[in-house]
Every structure is written in C-alpha cells, then in structure tokens.
Design a protein around this motif. Structure first.
Motif, PDB file in Angstrom:
ATOM      1  N   ARG A   1       0.828  -1.008  -0.403  1.00 35.20           N
ATOM      2  CA  ARG A   1      -0.163  -0.002   0.065  1.00 35.20           C
ATOM      3  C   ARG A   1       0.781   1.696  -0.194  1.00 35.20           C
ATOM      4  NH1 ARG A   1      -2.882  -2.643   3.959  1.00 35.20           N
ATOM      5  NH2 ARG A   1      -4.730  -3.796   3.416  1.00 35.20           N
ATOM      6  N   GLN A   2       1.809   1.341   1.054  1.00 39.96           N
ATOM      7  CA  GLN A   2       3.035   2.021   0.998  1.00 39.96           C
ATOM      8  C   GLN A   2       3.296   3.115  -0.033  1.00 39.96           C
ATOM      9  OE1 GLN A   2       2.536   4.814   3.206  1.00 39.96           O
ATOM     10  NE2 GLN A   2       1.107   3.485   3.641  1.00 39.96           N
ATOM     11  N   THR A   3       4.159   1.677  -1.136  1.00 38.27           N
ATOM     12  CA  THR A   3       4.839   1.680  -2.311  1.00 38.27           C
ATOM     13  C   THR A   3       4.093   2.157  -3.606  1.00 38.27           C
ATOM     14  OG1 THR A   3       6.127  -0.479  -1.712  1.00 38.27           O
ATOM     15  CG2 THR A   3       6.535   0.179  -3.568  1.00 38.27           C
ATOM     16  N   PHE A   4       2.678   1.694  -3.267  1.00 40.47           N
ATOM     17  CA  PHE A   4       1.501   1.728  -4.590  1.00 40.47           C
ATOM     18  C   PHE A   4       1.588   3.311  -4.443  1.00 40.47           C
ATOM     19  CE2 PHE A   4      -3.321   2.622  -5.363  1.00 40.47           C
ATOM     20  CZ  PHE A   4      -2.797   1.937  -6.793  1.00 40.47           C
ATOM     21  N   LEU A   5       1.557   4.459  -3.862  1.00 42.20           N
ATOM     22  CA  LEU A   5       1.406   5.515  -3.267  1.00 42.20           C
ATOM     23  C   LEU A   5       2.607   6.298  -4.089  1.00 42.20           C
ATOM     24  CD1 LEU A   5       0.678   6.172   0.857  1.00 42.20           C
ATOM     25  CD2 LEU A   5      -1.101   5.917  -1.724  1.00 42.20           C
ATOM     26  N   GLU A   6       3.765   5.344  -4.546  1.00 42.05           N
ATOM     27  CA  GLU A   6       4.812   6.352  -4.928  1.00 42.05           C
ATOM     28  C   GLU A   6       4.936   6.382  -6.655  1.00 42.05           C
ATOM     29  OE1 GLU A   6       8.338   5.265  -3.734  1.00 42.05           O
ATOM     30  OE2 GLU A   6       7.554   4.831  -1.927  1.00 42.05           O
ATOM     31  N   ILE A   7       3.844   5.823  -7.083  1.00 47.86           N
ATOM     32  CA  ILE A   7       2.970   5.306  -8.156  1.00 47.86           C
ATOM     33  C   ILE A   7       3.234   6.369  -9.547  1.00 47.86           C
ATOM     34  CG2 ILE A   7       1.598   4.083 -10.714  1.00 47.86           C
ATOM     35  CD1 ILE A   7       1.009   2.261  -8.624  1.00 47.86           C
ATOM     36  N   PRO A   8       2.501   7.506  -9.479  1.00 45.80           N
ATOM     37  CA  PRO A   8       2.339   8.528  -9.701  1.00 45.80           C
ATOM     38  C   PRO A   8       3.767   9.312 -10.109  1.00 45.80           C
ATOM     39  CG  PRO A   8       0.424   8.792  -8.646  1.00 45.80           C
ATOM     40  CD  PRO A   8       1.224   8.081  -7.769  1.00 45.80           C
ATOM     41  N   GLN A   9       4.670   9.488  -9.084  1.00 50.72           N
ATOM     42  CA  GLN A   9       5.973  10.390  -9.824  1.00 50.72           C
ATOM     43  C   GLN A   9       7.168   9.245 -10.298  1.00 50.72           C
ATOM     44  OE1 GLN A   9       4.632   9.944  -6.854  1.00 50.72           O
ATOM     45  NE2 GLN A   9       5.765   9.315  -4.465  1.00 50.72           N
TER      46      GLN A   9
ATOM     47  N   GLN B   1       2.883  10.434 -15.668  1.00 52.23           N
ATOM     48  CA  GLN B   1       3.699  12.254 -15.345  1.00 52.23           C
ATOM     49  C   GLN B   1       3.095  13.268 -17.263  1.00 52.23           C
ATOM     50  OE1 GLN B   1       7.679  12.189 -14.345  1.00 52.23           O
ATOM     51  NE2 GLN B   1       7.172  10.988 -12.423  1.00 52.23           N
ATOM     52  N   ALA B   2       3.286  12.302 -17.954  1.00 53.86           N
ATOM     53  CA  ALA B   2       2.972  12.626 -19.358  1.00 53.86           C
ATOM     54  C   ALA B   2       1.491  13.465 -19.888  1.00 53.86           C
ATOM     55  CB  ALA B   2       3.820  12.008 -20.270  1.00 53.86           C
ATOM     56  N   LEU B   3       0.774  12.668 -18.783  1.00 54.05           N
ATOM     57  CA  LEU B   3      -0.432  13.124 -19.833  1.00 54.05           C
ATOM     58  C   LEU B   3      -1.086  14.562 -18.881  1.00 54.05           C
ATOM     59  CD1 LEU B   3      -2.411  10.055 -17.925  1.00 54.05           C
ATOM     60  CD2 LEU B   3      -2.183  10.193 -19.704  1.00 54.05           C
ATOM     61  N   HIS B   4      -2.086  15.474 -19.355  1.00 57.44           N
ATOM     62  CA  HIS B   4      -2.627  16.584 -19.193  1.00 57.44           C
ATOM     63  C   HIS B   4      -2.719  16.082 -17.955  1.00 57.44           C
ATOM     64  CE1 HIS B   4      -4.915  20.028 -18.942  1.00 57.44           C
ATOM     65  NE2 HIS B   4      -3.912  20.757 -20.072  1.00 57.44           N
ATOM     66  N   PRO B   5      -2.529  17.992 -16.804  1.00 53.00           N
ATOM     67  CA  PRO B   5      -3.829  17.562 -15.623  1.00 53.00           C
ATOM     68  C   PRO B   5      -4.640  17.672 -15.649  1.00 53.00           C
ATOM     69  CG  PRO B   5      -1.485  19.872 -16.046  1.00 53.00           C
ATOM     70  CD  PRO B   5      -1.358  19.054 -17.462  1.00 53.00           C
ATOM     71  N   ARG B   6      -5.363  18.065 -15.864  1.00 55.81           N
ATOM     72  CA  ARG B   6      -6.686  17.811 -16.226  1.00 55.81           C
ATOM     73  C   ARG B   6      -6.845  16.598 -16.086  1.00 55.81           C
ATOM     74  NH1 ARG B   6      -7.148  22.994 -20.349  1.00 55.81           N
ATOM     75  NH2 ARG B   6      -7.566  21.111 -21.792  1.00 55.81           N
ATOM     76  N   ILE B   7      -6.696  15.266 -16.255  1.00 53.86           N
ATOM     77  CA  ILE B   7      -7.047  14.770 -16.894  1.00 53.86           C
ATOM     78  C   ILE B   7      -7.007  13.891 -14.668  1.00 53.86           C
ATOM     79  CG2 ILE B   7      -6.674  11.319 -17.275  1.00 53.86           C
ATOM     80  CD1 ILE B   7      -5.037  13.009 -19.769  1.00 53.86           C
ATOM     81  N   GLN B   8      -7.764  13.009 -14.763  1.00 43.32           N
ATOM     82  CA  GLN B   8      -8.167  12.535 -13.326  1.00 43.32           C
ATOM     83  C   GLN B   8      -7.838  11.407 -13.259  1.00 43.32           C
ATOM     84  OE1 GLN B   8     -11.060  13.048 -10.807  1.00 43.32           O
ATOM     85  NE2 GLN B   8     -11.026  11.781  -9.441  1.00 43.32           N
ATOM     86  N   VAL B   9      -6.356  10.677 -12.876  1.00 44.60           N
ATOM     87  CA  VAL B   9      -6.697   9.537 -12.260  1.00 44.60           C
ATOM     88  C   VAL B   9      -6.803   8.464 -10.988  1.00 44.60           C
ATOM     89  CG1 VAL B   9      -4.962   7.709 -13.258  1.00 44.60           C
ATOM     90  CG2 VAL B   9      -4.020   9.398 -14.542  1.00 44.60           C
ATOM     91  N   ASN B  10      -7.467   7.701 -11.662  1.00 42.84           N
ATOM     92  CA  ASN B  10      -7.537   6.704  -9.899  1.00 42.84           C
ATOM     93  C   ASN B  10      -7.071   6.140 -10.353  1.00 42.84           C
ATOM     94  OD1 ASN B  10      -9.539   9.136  -9.497  1.00 42.84           O
ATOM     95  ND2 ASN B  10     -11.323   8.597 -10.903  1.00 42.84           N
ATOM     96  N   GLU B  11      -6.757   5.454  -8.906  1.00 44.45           N
ATOM     97  CA  GLU B  11      -5.937   3.888  -8.883  1.00 44.45           C
ATOM     98  C   GLU B  11      -5.638   3.095  -7.639  1.00 44.45           C
ATOM     99  OE1 GLU B  11      -1.407   4.492 -11.578  1.00 44.45           O
ATOM    100  OE2 GLU B  11      -1.738   5.914  -9.376  1.00 44.45           O
ATOM    101  N   SER B  12      -6.595   2.681  -7.641  1.00 46.60           N
ATOM    102  CA  SER B  12      -6.506   1.272  -6.102  1.00 46.60           C
ATOM    103  C   SER B  12      -6.147  -0.069  -6.918  1.00 46.60           C
ATOM    104  CB  SER B  12      -7.992   1.389  -6.251  1.00 46.60           C
ATOM    105  OG  SER B  12      -8.973   1.329  -7.150  1.00 46.60           O
ATOM    106  N   ILE B  13      -6.011  -0.563  -4.872  1.00 48.03           N
ATOM    107  CA  ILE B  13      -5.768  -2.024  -5.530  1.00 48.03           C
ATOM    108  C   ILE B  13      -6.608  -2.366  -4.358  1.00 48.03           C
ATOM    109  CG2 ILE B  13      -3.509  -2.019  -5.749  1.00 48.03           C
ATOM    110  CD1 ILE B  13      -2.651  -2.080  -2.568  1.00 48.03           C
ATOM    111  N   ILE B  14      -7.127  -4.587  -4.542  1.00 44.55           N
ATOM    112  CA  ILE B  14      -7.818  -5.027  -3.831  1.00 44.55           C
ATOM    113  C   ILE B  14      -6.624  -5.850  -3.841  1.00 44.55           C
ATOM    114  CG2 ILE B  14     -10.104  -6.562  -3.449  1.00 44.55           C
ATOM    115  CD1 ILE B  14     -11.522  -4.205  -5.185  1.00 44.55           C
ATOM    116  N   PHE B  15      -6.912  -6.499  -2.727  1.00 44.26           N
ATOM    117  CA  PHE B  15      -5.854  -7.711  -2.619  1.00 44.26           C
ATOM    118  C   PHE B  15      -7.185  -8.614  -2.309  1.00 44.26           C
ATOM    119  CE2 PHE B  15      -2.767  -4.379  -0.445  1.00 44.26           C
ATOM    120  CZ  PHE B  15      -1.829  -4.748  -0.985  1.00 44.26           C
TER     121      PHE B  15
END
Length: 125
Positions: free
Chosen positions: A95-103, A109-123
């Motif tokens: 879960r903690q590592t997952f939070l580092e994906i966007p950076q 990083q190449a997507l326009h800032p107006r594009i909202q990216v929602n990422e989630s995990i299910i175990f």
C-alpha cells in the motif's frame, strides 16, 4: 515505430503483429492512452516492489476511462483497479509503495493535469 494505412484503419507496425487503430476496428487512440496509463501503473508498481524485495503477484487489472461530454471530448478520467495476491505481512508495504506510482510512472507524468487518474488496489486470496 511506424503507422501504415492499408484501408480505413491505421495499423501500428509491430514485429509480433500489427495493432489495428481505428474507430470501428481494433483500438482507438483514446483507448491506447488509457491502456498505456494502466500498463505503466502495473510496470511501475512491479519495479518499485522488486527494488524493495516485496513479493506479490498481479492477479488482474481492470481499467476504464471517461471522456468529457463536450467536443473535442478529451479524456477526463482514467480508473485503474489492480487485484493483487500478497501475504498479509506484505500488504501494508505494498500500500505504501503503491502511493509512489504517480511520481515514478512516465506515462502518468505525461498526461495533461486535467486528467484525473484514480488508482486502487484490492487484495485477493
């Protein structure tokens, strides 16, 4: 990379078989953007976990996207849901590592800032 047009559909040339890109056949360019964001999310998480020697297995990835209702209808949102198999003792580290994906994900990083990216995990067990 090369694009060719043999018919109404454009083809992305690939050594393992061309990808069809078109409105009515194959993948649309918009679908490829969403798929690229989802795939890069997976690759980035796997890389970060490998660097930390955290073990888990990707079970499934589901993604979708939404377009703005007004022309030219840009992507407004991409949703990525990762189903992971992992031992209980590794889940908080994942879960903690997952939070580092966007950076760490070049596609996100190449997507326009107006594009909202929602990422989630299910175990899953």
């Amino acid at each position: 990379m090369e694009l060719i047009q043999r018919s109404e559909t454009i083809e992305l040339v690939h050594e393992n078989g061309n990808w069809l890109l078109g409105r009515n056949a194959g993948f649309s360019p918009v679908q490829l953007i969403a798929a690229s964001a989802a795939a890069c999310t997976v690759y980035t998480l796997e890389t970060l976990l490998e660097q930390r020697q955290i073990v888990c297995r990707m079970h499934r990835v589901i993604f979708d996207y939404e377009e703005d209702p007004y022309y030219p209808n840009p992507i407004s949102q991409i949703n990525v849901l990762l189903y992971l198999k992992a031992q209980m003792q590794n889940r908080e580290a994942i879960r903690q590592t997952f939070l580092e994906i966007p950076q760490n994900c070049p596609v996100l990083q190449a997507l326009h800032p107006r594009i909202q990216v929602n990422e989630s995990i299910i175990f899953v067990d």
